[in-house]
Design an enzyme around this catalytic site. Structure first.
Site, PDB file in Angstrom:
ATOM      1  N   ILE A 133       0.898  -1.192  -0.161  1.00 19.03           N
ATOM      2  CA  ILE A 133      -0.100   0.089   0.131  1.00 19.03           C
ATOM      3  C   ILE A 133       0.827   1.219  -0.205  1.00 19.03           C
ATOM      4  CG2 ILE A 133      -1.961  -1.305   1.186  1.00 19.03           C
ATOM      5  CD1 ILE A 133      -1.197   0.122   3.622  1.00 19.03           C
ATOM      6  N   ASP A 134       0.381   2.323  -0.424  1.00 20.25           N
ATOM      7  CA  ASP A 134       1.141   3.633  -0.378  1.00 20.25           C
ATOM      8  C   ASP A 134       1.611   4.023   0.549  1.00 20.25           C
ATOM      9  OD1 ASP A 134       0.511   3.637  -3.263  1.00 20.25           O
ATOM     10  OD2 ASP A 134      -1.003   4.995  -3.009  1.00 20.25           O
ATOM     11  N   LYS A 135       2.801   4.809   0.796  1.00 21.10           N
ATOM     12  CA  LYS A 135       3.162   5.360   2.154  1.00 21.10           C
ATOM     13  C   LYS A 135       1.997   5.891   2.997  1.00 21.10           C
ATOM     14  CE  LYS A 135       6.917   8.472   3.664  1.00 21.10           C
ATOM     15  NZ  LYS A 135       5.926   9.926   3.726  1.00 21.10           N
ATOM     16  N   THR A 137      -1.022   5.624   2.695  1.00 20.84           N
ATOM     17  CA  THR A 137      -2.220   4.855   3.091  1.00 20.84           C
ATOM     18  C   THR A 137      -1.817   3.881   4.174  1.00 20.84           C
ATOM     19  OG1 THR A 137      -2.625   4.652   0.576  1.00 20.84           O
ATOM     20  CG2 THR A 137      -3.760   2.936   2.048  1.00 20.84           C
ATOM     21  N   ARG A 228      -7.662   5.946  -5.497  1.00 21.91           N
ATOM     22  CA  ARG A 228      -7.570   7.514  -5.628  1.00 21.91           C
ATOM     23  C   ARG A 228      -7.872   8.260  -6.866  1.00 21.91           C
ATOM     24  NH1 ARG A 228      -1.581   8.012  -3.438  1.00 21.91           N
ATOM     25  NH2 ARG A 228      -1.808  10.394  -3.744  1.00 21.91           N
TER      26      ARG A 228
END
Length: 329
Positions: A133-135, A137, A228
């Site tokens: 997952i994104d930094k 998130t 997103r």
């Protein structure tokens, strides 16, 4: 070293060992590694070649290959461990923490923290994430404990995200089917484009109020920034998501949290379900807009939209041990 053992069922008699092992979930690559690195396979106390047939009642066992060396340094990092065994690990990542080292974030990542945790237990290993997952998130990250578990977890994992979007989504429950491509020359940014890769997101509105919508999201495909980009495409960017048109009035990072994770455990294919509560920043915004939800509803919705696969007919659960198994008569 870790050893896996299973007993050949009546219906598998006469099968070649390699076919039996593939049905049990071993990849072709892992079968090769076992033969080359750990002494091969055994039927009861006798070595058995993969082109030989198995007999009902035989105890098939083998040692898993050692994990490769890692260049990631062990460092103390703050995160929560939801589940840990030799095969499946679930970590709860706070926002602002990168999953693994990159050029921009070479240290202080979830990977560094996991190796530190292992070191504190007197153990060695590698960080093998199944989902990333994104930094910025937050939420659940599934990791595999070894090469046997990794493909099985990847095949069965199901995730449900909670997102807080600006505005009102067009339907209470819907599907966003819009291809995603790189945005211009940007390395990071993505956009909906006819030249993009097929991308599908399911969503369900949980609550609305004061210009915001709390939604459950199921990424059917796994494109970079998919949720997103898709919500921005609908004109409802995530709160705090300045990269895709969101505002920082209430959130200082994009309001996205991996809240639900379901998977089949590699050893016995039993279903596992885990839930991560909303972090403080998203919970505070939900409180302002009067949003509430029941985690059981998220599990039920995810099971309806993306049910976990049933245990295959004829599958035999594995047993794991740190010593070669005693032959059971």
């Amino acid at each position: 070293m870790l050893y896996l053992t299973c007993r050949v069922p009546d219906g598998a008699g006469g099968q070649r060992l390699d076919r039996f092992l593939r049905y049990q979930g071993l990849s072709a690559g892992l079968i090769r590694s076992v033969k080359q690195e750990t002494g091969g396979f055994f039927a009861d106390s006798t070595p058995i070649h993969t082109n030989m047939t198995v007999t009902p009642g035989q105890q098939i066992w083998f040692a898993l290959p050692p994990e490769p060396a890692t260049s990631v340094r062990a460092q103390p990092v703050d995160f929560r461990i939801c589940l840990q065994d030799d095969f499946a690990i679930v970590l709860d990542k706070p926002a602002g923490l990168a999953v693994h080292p990159t050029l921009n974030y070479p240290d202080g990542t979830l990977a560094n923290g996991w190796l530190w945790h292992l070191a504190q237990q007197g153990r060695e290993g590698i960080f093998r994430p199944v989902n990333r997952i994104d930094k910025n998130t937050s939420g659940l990250v599934l990791c595999a404990g070894n090469a046997f578990a990794a493909p099985l977890l990847a095949d069965s994992a199901r995730k449900c995200y909670l997102a807080i979007a600006e505005g009102t989504l067009p339907q209470q429950e819907g599907i966003i089917d819009a291809p995603i491509a790189r945005r211009g020359d940007s390395i990071i940014g993505r956009t909906v484009s006819p030249q993009g890769k097929p991308s599908v997101t399911r969503y369900r509105v949980l609550a609305q109020g004061k210009g915001y919508t709390l939604a459950a999201c199921l990424p059917v495909t796994g494109r970079t920034h998919q949720i997103r980009v898709h919500f921005s495409y609908l004109g409802c960017p995530l709160a705090g998501d300045t990269l895709y048109g969101g505002h920082t009035t209430e959130m200082q990072r994009h309001a996205l949290h991996c809240a639900v994770l379901c998977f089949c455990h590699p050893l016995d294919r039993a279903h596992r379900q885990l839930f991560s509560p909303l972090p403080a920043d998203m919970a505070a915004l939900c409180s302002k807009i009067g949003a509430d939800f029941n985690p059981a509803e998220l599990f039920a919705w995810l099971e309806t939209m993306a049910p976990l696969p049933p245990c295959p007919d004829g599958f035999v659960p594995f047993r794991a041990s740190e010593r070669p198994p005693q032959v059971i008569t």
